[in-house]
Design an enzyme around this catalytic site. Structure first.
Site, mmCIF file in Angstrom:
data_model
loop_
_atom_site.group_PDB
_atom_site.id
_atom_site.type_symbol
_atom_site.label_atom_id
_atom_site.label_comp_id
_atom_site.label_asym_id
_atom_site.label_seq_id
_atom_site.Cartn_x
_atom_site.Cartn_y
_atom_site.Cartn_z
ATOM 1 N N SER A 80 18.007 -3.893 -15.542
ATOM 2 C CA SER A 80 17.773 -4.661 -14.312
ATOM 3 C C SER A 80 16.407 -5.314 -14.277
ATOM 4 O O SER A 80 16.065 -5.977 -13.297
ATOM 5 C CB SER A 80 17.926 -3.745 -13.096
ATOM 6 O OG SER A 80 16.853 -2.845 -13.025
ATOM 7 N N THR A 225 15.507 -3.723 -9.877
ATOM 8 C CA THR A 225 14.163 -4.309 -9.814
ATOM 9 C C THR A 225 13.173 -3.174 -9.887
ATOM 10 O O THR A 225 13.525 -2.033 -9.582
ATOM 11 C CB THR A 225 13.982 -5.005 -8.434
ATOM 12 O OG1 THR A 225 14.893 -6.078 -8.339
ATOM 13 C CG2 THR A 225 12.585 -5.513 -8.186
ATOM 14 N N THR A 243 11.950 -8.334 -11.905
ATOM 15 C CA THR A 243 13.401 -8.097 -11.960
ATOM 16 C C THR A 243 14.124 -9.106 -12.853
ATOM 17 O O THR A 243 13.591 -10.186 -13.123
ATOM 18 C CB THR A 243 14.001 -8.227 -10.534
ATOM 19 O OG1 THR A 243 15.360 -7.805 -10.542
ATOM 20 C CG2 THR A 243 13.960 -9.663 -10.031
ATOM 21 N N ARG A 253 19.497 -19.082 -9.843
ATOM 22 C CA ARG A 253 19.410 -18.272 -8.620
ATOM 23 C C ARG A 253 18.147 -17.401 -8.676
ATOM 24 O O ARG A 253 17.869 -16.754 -9.674
ATOM 25 C CB ARG A 253 20.648 -17.367 -8.507
ATOM 26 C CG ARG A 253 20.631 -16.387 -7.316
ATOM 27 C CD ARG A 253 20.142 -14.998 -7.693
ATOM 28 N NE ARG A 253 20.271 -14.036 -6.596
ATOM 29 C CZ ARG A 253 19.666 -12.862 -6.568
ATOM 30 N NH1 ARG A 253 18.891 -12.490 -7.553
ATOM 31 N NH2 ARG A 253 19.838 -12.040 -5.555
ATOM 32 N N THR A 276 13.743 -3.553 -3.261
ATOM 33 C CA THR A 276 14.759 -3.667 -4.301
ATOM 34 C C THR A 276 16.124 -3.706 -3.608
ATOM 35 O O THR A 276 16.270 -3.209 -2.496
ATOM 36 C CB THR A 276 14.744 -2.478 -5.292
ATOM 37 O OG1 THR A 276 15.020 -1.280 -4.571
ATOM 38 C CG2 THR A 276 13.397 -2.351 -5.985
ATOM 39 N N GLY A 277 17.091 -4.277 -4.294
ATOM 40 C CA GLY A 277 18.429 -4.358 -3.711
ATOM 41 C C GLY A 277 18.807 -5.804 -3.467
ATOM 42 O O GLY A 277 18.192 -6.723 -4.022
HETATM 43 N N1 ASP Z 1 16.183 -7.764 -5.285
HETATM 44 C C1 ASP Z 1 16.618 -8.265 -6.540
HETATM 45 C C2 ASP Z 1 17.286 -9.596 -6.353
HETATM 46 O O1 ASP Z 1 17.964 -9.792 -5.364
HETATM 47 C C3 ASP Z 1 17.558 -7.378 -7.260
HETATM 48 C C4 ASP Z 1 17.518 -5.915 -6.967
HETATM 49 O O2 ASP Z 1 16.514 -5.345 -6.674
HETATM 50 O O3 ASP Z 1 18.550 -5.234 -7.046
HETATM 51 O O4 ASP Z 1 17.169 -10.406 -7.240
#
Ligand code: ASP
Length: 379
Positions: A80, A225, A243, A253, A276-277
């Protein structure tokens, strides 16, 4: 007449005791603290340990957080972040990162950067070597080249396997997919077995564990991330987020991670926050900035994060069914060393073996994972 002697004396003693209590509390607090997201393979714990080592040697807080996340960026097992991150829908890894340096109150960021293993270092170069805040895509890559970064293929065999599994898992309305044996293709109910059989033929050494993960990631495109925030003994702070973003994304994107104010924010007078997320949901509440502003207005880090998560929930009218597939976490470190991790849900939506956690290393203590607070509990 009411005797006020005791009350007055107590008040005087109490007032005199206040600074002493404050001092005792301040002394009990660790003088240096590093926090990060948890990440796989002990990534967060290793990141915080490395950053603390640099702080203890007198290094700058930005040097510390970047050296910490570099471990994860360079680790091909974390799919990730950085090298080995899952690619976009065309099989190309695109990385995002942002950083903020408290003492100079400056920041830098890169989005959709290809071919460079450590985007956090390029984000730092944008901050230090340009008058800009953010570079993206081809421009970011050219800038990285100019700064002497080496170009490398970021797709590992494992991430190529996972990408092909996703390509083969897709079906059009009639159940067809160009990335398979066409008219002889098995009916879509048997698609998992068929796809994994084809992938196994292409990657004979792939473990069952990797194949299972590849299928899961094909069906539920994962995020991931690392965010890291540091405070040193002088009260200086810095933060970084890096990330590979959402797996199988449309090329170009970018999520929240490289957005200063979204996936990262730091105010040297207050503290720092990161996320994160699912970046799209974080961006709709300008999360990291919101968390820091909440702390500025007196909220403890955990409450500041939970309040930002409540705003995310509000965007879905607090409808838990619609919120169910969303994973989102905030991390906050206040200038006095108080910190927290907070998650929308107590556990991740897929394959959660444990509850939401974050990594922390306090001066003099070991680097370890601690439980995050959370807004909602999955049944
Ligand atoms: N926040 C990151 C994104 O949307 C990905 C993640 O942390 O899961 O690119």
């Amino acid at each position: 007449m009411k005797d006020t002697t005791f009350t007055r004396r107590a008040a005087i003693l109490g007032a005199a005791a206040l600074p002493a209590i404050r001092n005792a509390a301040a002394q009990a607090r660790p003088r240096a603290v590093v926090i990060s997201s948890a990440n796989r393979n002990n990534g967060g714990v290793n990141c915080c340990a490395k950053a603390m080592e640099i702080l203890k040697a007198g290094g700058d807080t930005l040097d510390a957080v970047i050296a910490g996340v570099n471990i994860v960026e360079l680790d091909p097992r974390d799919s990730s972040v950085g090298y080995g991150g899952l690619p976009n829908e065309e099989g190309v890894v695109e990385l995002d990162s942002s950083c903020m340096h408290g003492p100079s109150r400056r920041g830098g960021a890169v989005g959709a950067l290809r071919n460079i293993k450590t985007p956090s270092k390029v984000a730092r170069m944008v901050m230090e070597q340009t008058d800009h805040m953010m570079l993206v895509g081809e421009g970011a890559l050219r800038f990285a080249r100019a700064m002497g970064f080496k170009e490398e293929d970021l797709l590992t065999e494992e991430s190529r396997l996972q990408w092909l599994t996703w390509k083969k898992s897709l079906r059009d309305g009639s159940g067809h997919n160009n990335w398979g044996p066409g008219i002889d293709a098995p009916p879509s109910e048997q698609r998992k077995a068929a796809v994994l059989r084809e992938i196994k033929e292409m990657f004979p050494n792939a473990s069952e564990e990797l194949l299972a993960e590849a299928w899961e990631n094909a069906i539920h495109p994962p995020h991931g991330t690392i965010n890291c925030i540091a405070l040193n003994e002088k009260g200086e702070m810095s933060a970084v987020t890096t990330t590979s973003g959402l797996a199988w994304k449309i090329p170009g994107r970018v999520g929240d991670s490289p957005i200063v104010g979204g996936g990262l924010w730091l105010d040297q007078d207050v503290g720092g926050a990161g996320s994160t997320g699912r970046g799209e949901e974080n961006l709709r509440v300008c999360g990291a900035h919101t968390v820091v502003e909440n702390m500025r207005h007196g909220m403890a880090p955990k409450d500041a994060c939970l309040d930002a998560l409540k705003r995310v929930s509000r965007n879905f009218n607090d409808d838990l069914k619609r919120l169910e597939p969303i994973d989102l976490n905030f991390y906050a470190l206040r200038k006095d060393g108080e910190c927290a991790g907070a998650a929308l849900w107590n556990k991740a939506s897929v394959n959660a073996t444990r509850g939401a956690q974050f990594a922390v290393c306090r001066d003099g203590g070991e680097s370890r994972q601690e439980n995050s607070v959370f807004l909602y509990e999955r049944k």
